[in-house]
Write an enzyme that holds these catalytic residues in place. Structure first.
Site, PDB file in Angstrom:
ATOM      1  N   GLY A   1       0.825  -1.220   0.000  1.00 30.15           N
ATOM      2  CA  GLY A   1       0.000   0.000   0.000  1.00 30.15           C
ATOM      3  C   GLY A   1       0.844   1.248   0.000  1.00 30.15           C
TER       4      GLY A   1
ATOM      5  CB  VAL B   1       3.655   1.236  -6.999  1.00 28.44           C
ATOM      6  CG1 VAL B   1       3.178   0.225  -8.028  1.00 28.44           C
ATOM      7  CG2 VAL B   1       4.889   1.975  -7.502  1.00 28.44           C
TER       8      VAL B   1
ATOM      9  CG  HIS C   1     -14.564  33.688  -4.686  1.00 27.16           C
ATOM     10  ND1 HIS C   1     -14.576  32.730  -3.712  1.00 27.16           N
ATOM     11  CD2 HIS C   1     -15.809  33.751  -5.218  1.00 27.16           C
ATOM     12  CE1 HIS C   1     -15.800  32.212  -3.642  1.00 27.16           C
ATOM     13  NE2 HIS C   1     -16.572  32.825  -4.551  1.00 27.16           N
TER      14      HIS C   1
HETATM   15  C1  LIG Z   1       4.725   2.952 -11.606  1.00 27.51           C
HETATM   16  C2  LIG Z   1       5.597   4.121 -11.264  1.00 27.51           C
HETATM   17  C3  LIG Z   1       5.062   5.392 -11.219  1.00 27.51           C
HETATM   18  C4  LIG Z   1       5.870   6.477 -10.896  1.00 27.51           C
HETATM   19  N1  LIG Z   1       5.299   7.720 -10.854  1.00 27.51           N
HETATM   20  C5  LIG Z   1       6.063   8.789 -10.525  1.00 27.51           C
HETATM   21  C6  LIG Z   1       5.496  10.093 -10.497  1.00 27.51           C
HETATM   22  O1  LIG Z   1       4.314  10.291 -10.760  1.00 27.51           O
HETATM   23  N2  LIG Z   1       6.299  11.126 -10.176  1.00 27.51           N
HETATM   24  C7  LIG Z   1       7.628  10.950  -9.876  1.00 27.51           C
HETATM   25  O2  LIG Z   1       8.316  11.937  -9.588  1.00 27.51           O
HETATM   26  N3  LIG Z   1       8.179   9.720  -9.883  1.00 27.51           N
HETATM   27  C8  LIG Z   1       7.442   8.640 -10.215  1.00 27.51           C
HETATM   28  N4  LIG Z   1       8.007   7.400 -10.254  1.00 27.51           N
HETATM   29  C9  LIG Z   1       9.443   7.273  -9.956  1.00 27.51           C
HETATM   30  C10 LIG Z   1      10.275   7.731 -11.178  1.00 27.51           C
HETATM   31  O3  LIG Z   1       9.894   6.985 -12.314  1.00 27.51           O
HETATM   32  C11 LIG Z   1      11.776   7.579 -10.919  1.00 27.51           C
HETATM   33  O4  LIG Z   1      12.104   8.180  -9.692  1.00 27.51           O
HETATM   34  C12 LIG Z   1      12.479   8.293 -12.054  1.00 27.51           C
HETATM   35  O5  LIG Z   1      12.303   7.582 -13.254  1.00 27.51           O
HETATM   36  C13 LIG Z   1      13.972   8.542 -11.809  1.00 27.51           C
HETATM   37  O6  LIG Z   1      14.718   7.477 -12.203  1.00 27.51           O
HETATM   38  P1  LIG Z   1      16.246   7.577 -12.585  1.00 27.51           P
HETATM   39  O7  LIG Z   1      16.567   8.866 -13.241  1.00 27.51           O
HETATM   40  O8  LIG Z   1      17.024   7.237 -11.392  1.00 27.51           O
HETATM   41  O9  LIG Z   1      16.412   6.401 -13.643  1.00 27.51           O
HETATM   42  P2  LIG Z   1      15.353   5.612 -14.499  1.00 27.51           P
HETATM   43  O10 LIG Z   1      14.334   6.519 -15.084  1.00 27.51           O
HETATM   44  O11 LIG Z   1      14.883   4.469 -13.698  1.00 27.51           O
HETATM   45  O12 LIG Z   1      16.273   5.104 -15.689  1.00 27.51           O
HETATM   46  C14 LIG Z   1      17.344   4.219 -15.505  1.00 27.51           C
HETATM   47  C15 LIG Z   1      17.736   3.611 -16.848  1.00 27.51           C
HETATM   48  O13 LIG Z   1      18.950   2.911 -16.702  1.00 27.51           O
HETATM   49  C16 LIG Z   1      18.914   1.741 -17.494  1.00 27.51           C
HETATM   50  N5  LIG Z   1      19.925   0.808 -16.963  1.00 27.51           N
HETATM   51  C17 LIG Z   1      19.921   0.182 -15.763  1.00 27.51           C
HETATM   52  N6  LIG Z   1      21.050  -0.546 -15.603  1.00 27.51           N
HETATM   53  C18 LIG Z   1      21.779  -0.366 -16.720  1.00 27.51           C
HETATM   54  C19 LIG Z   1      23.052  -0.865 -17.155  1.00 27.51           C
HETATM   55  N7  LIG Z   1      23.811  -1.653 -16.407  1.00 27.51           N
HETATM   56  N8  LIG Z   1      23.497  -0.490 -18.382  1.00 27.51           N
HETATM   57  C20 LIG Z   1      22.751   0.316 -19.177  1.00 27.51           C
HETATM   58  N9  LIG Z   1      21.559   0.805 -18.809  1.00 27.51           N
HETATM   59  C21 LIG Z   1      21.074   0.488 -17.597  1.00 27.51           C
HETATM   60  C22 LIG Z   1      17.475   1.283 -17.365  1.00 27.51           C
HETATM   61  O14 LIG Z   1      17.120   0.460 -18.448  1.00 27.51           O
HETATM   62  C23 LIG Z   1      16.715   2.603 -17.361  1.00 27.51           C
HETATM   63  O15 LIG Z   1      16.314   2.979 -18.651  1.00 27.51           O
HETATM   64  C24 LIG Z   1       7.243   6.293 -10.598  1.00 27.51           C
HETATM   65  C25 LIG Z   1       7.792   5.004 -10.654  1.00 27.51           C
HETATM   66  C26 LIG Z   1       6.984   3.930 -10.982  1.00 27.51           C
HETATM   67  C27 LIG Z   1       7.588   2.560 -11.044  1.00 27.51           C
HETATM   68  N1  LIG Z   2       3.429   9.629  -7.669  1.00 28.82           N
HETATM   69  C1  LIG Z   2       4.701   9.368  -7.442  1.00 28.82           C
HETATM   70  O1  LIG Z   2       5.521  10.249  -7.228  1.00 28.82           O
HETATM   71  C2  LIG Z   2       5.163   7.933  -7.446  1.00 28.82           C
HETATM   72  C3  LIG Z   2       4.334   6.911  -7.897  1.00 28.82           C
HETATM   73  C4  LIG Z   2       4.806   5.609  -7.871  1.00 28.82           C
HETATM   74  C5  LIG Z   2       6.085   5.357  -7.412  1.00 28.82           C
HETATM   75  N2  LIG Z   2       6.866   6.376  -6.981  1.00 28.82           N
HETATM   76  C6  LIG Z   2       8.223   6.124  -6.432  1.00 28.82           C
HETATM   77  O2  LIG Z   2       8.502   4.740  -6.472  1.00 28.82           O
HETATM   78  C7  LIG Z   2       8.845   4.294  -5.170  1.00 28.82           C
HETATM   79  C8  LIG Z   2       8.452   2.852  -4.994  1.00 28.82           C
HETATM   80  O3  LIG Z   2       7.045   2.734  -4.826  1.00 28.82           O
HETATM   81  P1  LIG Z   2       6.392   1.448  -4.214  1.00 28.82           P
HETATM   82  O4  LIG Z   2       4.964   1.747  -3.934  1.00 28.82           O
HETATM   83  O5  LIG Z   2       6.733   0.271  -5.067  1.00 28.82           O
HETATM   84  O6  LIG Z   2       7.211   1.213  -2.903  1.00 28.82           O
HETATM   85  P2  LIG Z   2       7.033   1.814  -1.419  1.00 28.82           P
HETATM   86  O7  LIG Z   2       8.256   1.387  -0.708  1.00 28.82           O
HETATM   87  O8  LIG Z   2       6.681   3.247  -1.460  1.00 28.82           O
HETATM   88  O9  LIG Z   2       5.767   1.022  -0.846  1.00 28.82           O
HETATM   89  C9  LIG Z   2       5.749  -0.356  -0.678  1.00 28.82           C
HETATM   90  C10 LIG Z   2       4.685  -0.689   0.336  1.00 28.82           C
HETATM   91  O10 LIG Z   2       4.487  -2.093   0.350  1.00 28.82           O
HETATM   92  C11 LIG Z   2       4.386  -2.547   1.686  1.00 28.82           C
HETATM   93  N3  LIG Z   2       4.851  -3.936   1.667  1.00 28.82           N
HETATM   94  C12 LIG Z   2       6.116  -4.374   1.404  1.00 28.82           C
HETATM   95  N4  LIG Z   2       6.134  -5.732   1.420  1.00 28.82           N
HETATM   96  C13 LIG Z   2       4.868  -6.150   1.673  1.00 28.82           C
HETATM   97  C14 LIG Z   2       4.247  -7.430   1.813  1.00 28.82           C
HETATM   98  N5  LIG Z   2       4.945  -8.545   1.672  1.00 28.82           N
HETATM   99  N6  LIG Z   2       2.932  -7.474   2.082  1.00 28.82           N
HETATM  100  C15 LIG Z   2       2.210  -6.345   2.226  1.00 28.82           C
HETATM  101  N7  LIG Z   2       2.745  -5.116   2.110  1.00 28.82           N
HETATM  102  C16 LIG Z   2       4.050  -5.011   1.828  1.00 28.82           C
HETATM  103  C17 LIG Z   2       5.259  -1.599   2.484  1.00 28.82           C
HETATM  104  O11 LIG Z   2       4.830  -1.530   3.818  1.00 28.82           O
HETATM  105  C18 LIG Z   2       5.025  -0.273   1.750  1.00 28.82           C
HETATM  106  O12 LIG Z   2       3.928   0.424   2.257  1.00 28.82           O
HETATM  107  C19 LIG Z   2       8.130   5.254  -4.235  1.00 28.82           C
HETATM  108  O13 LIG Z   2       8.715   5.304  -2.956  1.00 28.82           O
HETATM  109  C20 LIG Z   2       8.258   6.549  -4.976  1.00 28.82           C
HETATM  110  O14 LIG Z   2       9.486   7.154  -4.653  1.00 28.82           O
HETATM  111  C21 LIG Z   2       6.424   7.662  -6.994  1.00 28.82           C
END
Ligand SMILES: Cc1cc2nc3c(=O)[nH]c(=O)nc-3n(C[C@H](O)[C@H](O)[C@H](O)COP(=O)(O)OP(=O)(O)OC[C@H]3O[C@@H](n4cnc5c(N)ncnc54)[C@H](O)[C@@H]3O)c2cc1C
Ligand SMILES: NC(=O)c1ccc[n+]([C@@H]2O[C@H](COP(=O)([O-])OP(=O)(O)OC[C@H]3O[C@@H](n4cnc5c(N)ncnc54)[C@H](O)[C@@H]3O)[C@@H](O)[C@H]2O)c1
Length: 489
Positions: free
Chosen positions: A197, A200, A474
């Site tokens: 929860g 994601v 407003h």
């Molecule tokens: C479902 C979901 C929703 C999210 N929503 C939000 C949101 O609404 N707002 C927000 O701020 N954040 C959000 N996030 C988090 C956000 O996506 C990440 O924090 C953001 O992408 C920053 O990532 P980064 O720049 O570290 O690298 P990334 O964007 O993760 O990119 C890393 C890249 O490195 C590549 N790579 C990895 N290892 C290697 C290697 N050895 N050689 C070559 N390439 C490699 C990967 O393929 C990837 O393309 C979300 C994440 C998820 C999973």
């Molecule tokens: N809108 C956004 O900015 C956005 C959206 C999605 C993801 N993200 C980024 O990606 C990161 C990862 O997101 P996430 O939701 O995968 O991880 P998270 O660490 O934020 O949440 C994982 C949750 O799963 C629970 N959990 C873990 N193991 C469990 C189990 N076995 N059974 C039941 N509950 C369990 C934990 O208590 C925790 O609440 C976030 O911390 C955030 O930085 C950001």
């Protein structure tokens, strides 16, 4: 034979992609190694696709609620306890997915063009260190390249933690989902079970409910979003329950087995801890993310990781290896696109536009004011300190009376009432002596935009009294910043 570069970026994340362009535009011979797709997680499987899908979910929600506004779509979903369940709607999941794919492709295409236009050499393959200046690239076409560089910048991000649950390997892999594969479904799951929860978990749980799935969330902790102040988490829980989600707190899944096209899941919940069962059609693991650092062969370059695999660095994003830097999620939380992008700004300034050996003039990660928005509906926007964090600081531990808190329900905000979207609450944390705002949360309509107004005040050192007496248009949501301070106590 190796090719030499002046800047080598590993990972096309939210920092590495623009930084590669900046290096190349500044005349450095630059290469970017990416093993999957340009523009990283945010564009391909994170922010962009999820917020695009969530927009479809919101349309479904409002269309269903049309009757509340006097708008009928031609059919009714039926009645529950004598109350209308709303307009009948039809969700075309293939179209929902296609819209998402098109936006992702267009964003990724833009990044690819910018890299090409800047003259960055893109190597599609996986990078690993040979030493601190040498990197081996296992190209996706099967060949291998050796590259050396004056500086190496790591931006490899994270990936979903793999599912850990006894029996999970016995299920059809098509019904075991993570945050990436769930976005490719072409049908709405009948009953989605979400493990976790956090951000994601709650975003996908509400989205799938709105698209028509039955949804059950299993959360290990006492509340959703464990880092939030408890009343904010409770308010979100109430909203999700009102939307028809089932949320089981203090719950652990212990075993899963296939039944027909779905599964039976055994779980325990505190306080009873007695095993119970539920059935589902799909299971989403949203229980955290792990860094993409193990395949980098970091020890070869004397780069250290912490116990969770995140690369350790100082406030200038420098690793212990000379001229090796780390940006974004790979260095540990907070994992947000805007943080990764700020890492880009820091290194662009320190390495390209204003290099200096004077530590006090260098850009750094110190004292960053970090906002975030969880894209539930209503959005949960937050900036600065939470109450619990503020109370934990030495200054306020010694002087707890300096902390004042204001809480106000969104149902006091005219604009929210007029649009009939008044669920949620606001919360402000201030220092009573200085009048400065320490933190602000808005779980409410456009909460992500409302906190940006307060963020401006915090950046400018503007006292709460100034917001209280400001003339806001407003009826705007920002107008609530006249009223919330009346609740300070
Ligand atoms: C479902 C979901 C929703 C999210 N929503 C939000 C949101 O609404 N707002 C927000 O701020 N954040 C959000 N996030 C988090 C956000 O996506 C990440 O924090 C953001 O992408 C920053 O990532 P980064 O720049 O570290 O690298 P990334 O964007 O993760 O990119 C890393 C890249 O490195 C590549 N790579 C990895 N290892 C290697 C290697 N050895 N050689 C070559 N390439 C490699 C990967 O393929 C990837 O393309 C979300 C994440 C998820 C999973
Ligand atoms: N809108 C956004 O900015 C956005 C959206 C999605 C993801 N993200 C980024 O990606 C990161 C990862 O997101 P996430 O939701 O995968 O991880 P998270 O660490 O934020 O949440 C994982 C949750 O799963 C629970 N959990 C873990 N193991 C469990 C189990 N076995 N059974 C039941 N509950 C369990 C934990 O208590 C925790 O609440 C976030 O911390 C955030 O930085 C950001």
């Amino acid at each position: 034979m190796s090719t030499h570069y002046q800047a080598l970026i590993i990972g096309s994340g939210q920092a590495g992609t623009p930084l590669a362009s900046s290096f190349a535009k500044a005349g450095y011979k630059t290469a970017l190694v990416e093993r999957s797709h340009i523009a990283g997680c945010c564009v391909n499987e994170g922010c962009t696709p999820t917020k695009t899908l969530i927009a479809s979910g919101r349309v479904a929600y409002l269309a269903r609620r049309g009757r509340d506004y006097g708008i009928h779509t031609g059919g009714e979903e039926g009645k529950e306890e004598g109350k209308s369940k709303g307009n009948k709607i039809l969700v075309d999941m293939k179209k929902v997915r296609q819209r998402k794919r098109e936006i992702v492709n267009s964003f990724r295409g833009g990044s690819e063009k910018r890299l090409e236009g800047a003259g960055v050499e893109v190597l599609i393959g996986e990078a690993s260190f040979v030493d601190e200046k040498t990197v081996k690239v296992k190209m996706n076409d099967g060949s291998e390249k050796m590259v050396t560089s004056d500086r190496v910048l790591i931006n490899t991000g994270e990936r979903p933690a793999p599912p850990r649950l006894t029996g999970i390997e016995t299920l059809d892999p098509k019904i075991v989902l993570d945050s990436t594969s769930i976005q490719e479904l072409d049908e709405v799951p009948e009953h989605l079970v979400v493990v976790g929860g956090g951000y994601v978990g709650v975003e996908f749980a509400q989205l799938m409910r709105r698209l028509g799935a039955k949804v059950t969330v299993l959360q290990r902790g006492k509340q959703l979003l464990p880092r939030e102040d408890p009343e904010i988490a409770q308010c979100l829980l109430d909203i999700l329950k009102e939307d028809g989600l089932e949320v089981l707190l203090q719950t652990q899944a212990s075993r899963i087995e296939p039944v027909n096209a779905g599964f039976t899941l055994t779980y325990t919940s505190l306080p009873s801890n007695e095993p119970k069962q539920l059935t589902g059609s799909h299971i989403l693991f949203a229980s955290g993310r792990i860094p993409n650092t193990e395949s980098l062969n970091l020890p070869a370059a004397c780069i250290k990781t912490n116990a969770n695999g995140y690369i350790t660095s100082n406030e200038f994003l420098e690793t212990p290896a000379p001229n090796v830097y780390v940006m974004g999620d790979a260095k540990g939380p907070p994992a947000f696109t805007h943080i990764s992008y700020d890492d880009f700004r820091i290194l662009e300034k320190n390495l390209i536009t204003h290099p200096t050996s004077d530590l006090s003039s260098k850009a750094s990660t110190k004292n960053r004011l970090v906002p975030y928005v969880v894209y539930t509906d209503p959005q949960l926007g937050h900036i600065g300190l939470r109450e619990s964090e503020a109370r934990g600081l030495p200054l306020y531990k010694n002087h707890p009376e300096r902390i004042k808190i204001a809480k106000m329900p969104m149902s006091y905000v005219a604009r929210a009432l007029e649009t009939d979207e008044s669920r949620g609450m606001m919360k402000a944390v201030v220092d009573a002596e200085t009048g400065l705002i320490l933190g602000f949360t808005c779980l409410g309509l456009e909460g992500g935009e409302v906190i940006a107004v307060v963020q401006m005040a915090m950046l400018g050192g503007v006292r709460w009294e100034v917001l209280q007496s400001a003339v806001w248009a407003h009826p705007s949501l920002a107008e609530s910043l006249n009223n919330i301070w009346g609740f300070l106590e």
